[in-house]
Design an enzyme around this catalytic site. Sequence first.
Site, PDB file in Angstrom:
ATOM      1  N   GLY A  53       0.861  -1.171   0.000  1.00  0.00           N
ATOM      2  CA  GLY A  53       0.000   0.000   0.000  1.00  0.00           C
ATOM      3  C   GLY A  53       0.899   1.224   0.000  1.00  0.00           C
ATOM      4  N   ARG A  86      10.852  -0.535  -4.162  1.00  0.00           N
ATOM      5  CA  ARG A  86       9.755  -0.672  -5.135  1.00  0.00           C
ATOM      6  C   ARG A  86       9.691   0.613  -5.955  1.00  0.00           C
ATOM      7  NH1 ARG A  86       4.275  -3.352  -3.351  1.00  0.00           N
ATOM      8  NH2 ARG A  86       4.329  -3.798  -5.582  1.00  0.00           N
ATOM      9  N   ASP A 228      -1.161   4.623  -6.620  1.00  0.00           N
ATOM     10  CA  ASP A 228       0.243   4.562  -6.244  1.00  0.00           C
ATOM     11  C   ASP A 228       1.028   5.748  -6.797  1.00  0.00           C
ATOM     12  OD1 ASP A 228       1.082   1.695  -4.951  1.00  0.00           O
ATOM     13  OD2 ASP A 228      -0.724   1.574  -6.162  1.00  0.00           O
ATOM     14  N   LYS A 239      -3.091  -0.539  -8.837  1.00  0.00           N
ATOM     15  CA  LYS A 239      -2.969  -1.987  -8.952  1.00  0.00           C
ATOM     16  C   LYS A 239      -3.469  -2.484 -10.306  1.00  0.00           C
ATOM     17  CE  LYS A 239      -1.556  -4.143  -6.417  1.00  0.00           C
ATOM     18  NZ  LYS A 239      -0.132  -4.559  -6.341  1.00  0.00           N
TER      19      LYS A 239
END
Length: 336
Positions: A53, A86, A228, A239
């Site tokens: 998240g 990430r 994101d 996602k």
Amino acid sequence: MDYERYDRIRAVQWCGDYLRLLDQRLLPQQEQWIECRDASAVTQAIRDLVVRGAPAIGIAAAWGVVLAAQQAQPLEPALAMLRAARPTAVNLMWALDRMKSRIETGNDAAGLALEAQAIQDEDLAANRRMGELGAALIAPHSGVLTHCNTGSLATAGFGTALGVIRAGVAAGSIERVYAGETRPWQQGARLTMYELVRDGIPAQLIADSAAAHLMRSGAVQWVIVGADRIAANGDTANKIGTYQLAIAARHHGVKFMVVAPSSTVDMATSSGEVIEIELRDPAELLSTAGRRTVVEGAQAWNPVFDVTPASLIDAIVTERGVIEQPDETAMRKVFG
């Protein structure tokens, strides 16, 4: 708003000299916590999806910098290591840039801890504000569909898109809640349903491939998702599977809402075309819960995000306000 009922989960907990993370890979079968005692462990937890998240990733990374400072480790390498964990979620970079700015003022570990705590506290306040703003857009007796997990598990608490759903349910405007399973990690099935059941919110899980059929039935008036990264023109990375939901929603006359804190907005990214999309191990698609389910020799392509064009988004909700029919002009009015 009854926060005692709708805001009870805290998946990222600072314990003074270590970071405690609820291992989201094991939910809902097990509620197991992992203790991260250095920046390397925090980096690995982010990379391995122990914590996931976008807001929660940024918060965890900020505490990783604090751990490095407490242990008198060189902070530049720690920042670089955490940043590489990430690539798609801009909150990670935003939080680390904020910690770097604090480092440049000469603050010690105690000062960095204050900054990390401020990042976490501000996220919670932003989520509660977004819940109010987003719920106000939803007409009474509505049904909503959400994708992935955007709740307390993915944030400092309450959630982004799931925060809007919580606020809408509490206000009586949302009567029906649906969650897509979200392959391949099944965050919707494992995590969103876990949160909804804990809150006593009636909800139904659907297969990802059932979404368009559900919209056609008339049961859903809004698709509500997180983000994101949001580009300067309103294009939104989220996602994988979000883009196809937006296409189906537009075809069926269903409105589409993106809910994310201002830290997710990246005005330095001109459009979704230049957002780096993370590719993960194909084995995640070829297996379920660690057990291979696809014939040996098969190959897979596993992007974990996609980009929804701003033209398919009816509203972007941040703590700074609601941007309806987002485009570059509307985004710059709010974010400069």
